[in-house]
Design an enzyme around this catalytic site. Sequence first.
Site, PDB file in Angstrom:
ATOM      1  N   SER A 291     -60.047  16.232  -0.963  1.00  0.00           N
ATOM      2  CA  SER A 291     -58.881  16.067  -1.834  1.00  0.00           C
ATOM      3  C   SER A 291     -58.998  14.691  -2.470  1.00  0.00           C
ATOM      4  O   SER A 291     -59.670  13.803  -1.925  1.00  0.00           O
ATOM      5  CB  SER A 291     -57.610  16.122  -0.987  1.00  0.00           C
ATOM      6  OG  SER A 291     -56.500  15.620  -1.691  1.00  0.00           O
TER       7      SER A 291
ATOM      8  N   TYR B 239     -52.382  12.481   6.281  1.00  0.00           N
ATOM      9  CA  TYR B 239     -53.052  13.498   5.451  1.00  0.00           C
ATOM     10  C   TYR B 239     -54.254  12.862   4.743  1.00  0.00           C
ATOM     11  O   TYR B 239     -55.358  13.414   4.749  1.00  0.00           O
ATOM     12  CB  TYR B 239     -52.075  14.102   4.430  1.00  0.00           C
ATOM     13  CG  TYR B 239     -52.757  15.099   3.523  1.00  0.00           C
ATOM     14  CD1 TYR B 239     -53.204  16.326   4.031  1.00  0.00           C
ATOM     15  CD2 TYR B 239     -53.019  14.816   2.185  1.00  0.00           C
ATOM     16  CE1 TYR B 239     -53.873  17.229   3.228  1.00  0.00           C
ATOM     17  CE2 TYR B 239     -53.689  15.713   1.369  1.00  0.00           C
ATOM     18  CZ  TYR B 239     -54.112  16.923   1.899  1.00  0.00           C
ATOM     19  OH  TYR B 239     -54.790  17.817   1.107  1.00  0.00           O
TER      20      TYR B 239
HETATM   21  C1  8X3 Z   1     -53.753  17.788  -2.241  1.00  0.00           C
HETATM   22  C2  8X3 Z   1     -53.623  16.914  -3.400  1.00  0.00           C
HETATM   23  O1  8X3 Z   1     -52.500  14.920  -4.445  1.00  0.00           O
HETATM   24  O2  8X3 Z   1     -51.143  16.279  -2.933  1.00  0.00           O
HETATM   25  O3  8X3 Z   1     -54.797  17.478  -1.408  1.00  0.00           O
HETATM   26  O4  8X3 Z   1     -52.855  14.850  -2.065  1.00  0.00           O
HETATM   27  S1  8X3 Z   1     -52.480  15.695  -3.176  1.00  0.00           S
END
Ligand code: 8X3
Length: 249
Positions: A137, A150
């Site tokens: 990502s 995350y």
């Molecule tokens: C997902 C994209 O920009 O929400 O991985 O992190 S973001």
Amino acid sequence: MKRTVFITGATSGIGMATAKKLAPNYRLILCGRRQDRLDEIEEELSKLTEVKTLQFDVRDKTAVFGAVESLENDWKTIDILINNAGNAHGLASFDEADLEDLEAMIDINVKGLIYVSKAIIPLLKNSSNAHIINLSSIAGKEVYPNGATYCASKAAVESLSKGMRYDLLPFGIKVSNVAPGAVETEFSLVRFKGDQDRAENVYKGYEPLAGEDIANTIEYLLNQPEHVQIADVTVFPKAQASGAVFFKK
Ligand code: 8X3
């Protein structure tokens, strides 16, 4: 002969779009947690190609290795692994975030990817044209507020892609890392625990990517000549310039 692709998280979003995109030209092993969704997608895509489904949660090490072990010999000739399963749980400041949410992201996005890769790589070593595609990502390349864990989980995916590329070099296994920006899937609905308004708001005022856009990228990576290895691709919607910078109308 059609190459065989093993896709995790194939029952929704980027994984499902990729399965649909690849169906005409590849044999598919589709993995997910939800058997009903696996059955639906199997019914649809088996009109186009041979399809095998495997139901497991990537967090469950025993289930991952058991599912791969359970494949009939004919399905153990795997050429391509697409490590797509992954998600975000919550968008909250690190001090306030729910510890279970943070653990889930490490368990799924990092440990799950490691389990699946460790189970499949021995089979890829038998392929003369093997390829691993890891879904990272933009969050793996940049950190944004309220996304510490995350982003950390996706930064780990970036390192795993680079490290696998080193270590699998002697086996001729290509490794590509794909880092999408905003893709409209169930991603935000999961991140916001079913809060539809909050999820929809993420994609308002601009045209986000669709799962199919990333499926196109994946197909492009797979369609390169045998000697070409695309290491890393970042894909944004036109209205996005970095993890946190959007031009919204
Ligand atoms: C997902 C994209 O920009 O929400 O991985 O992190 S973001």
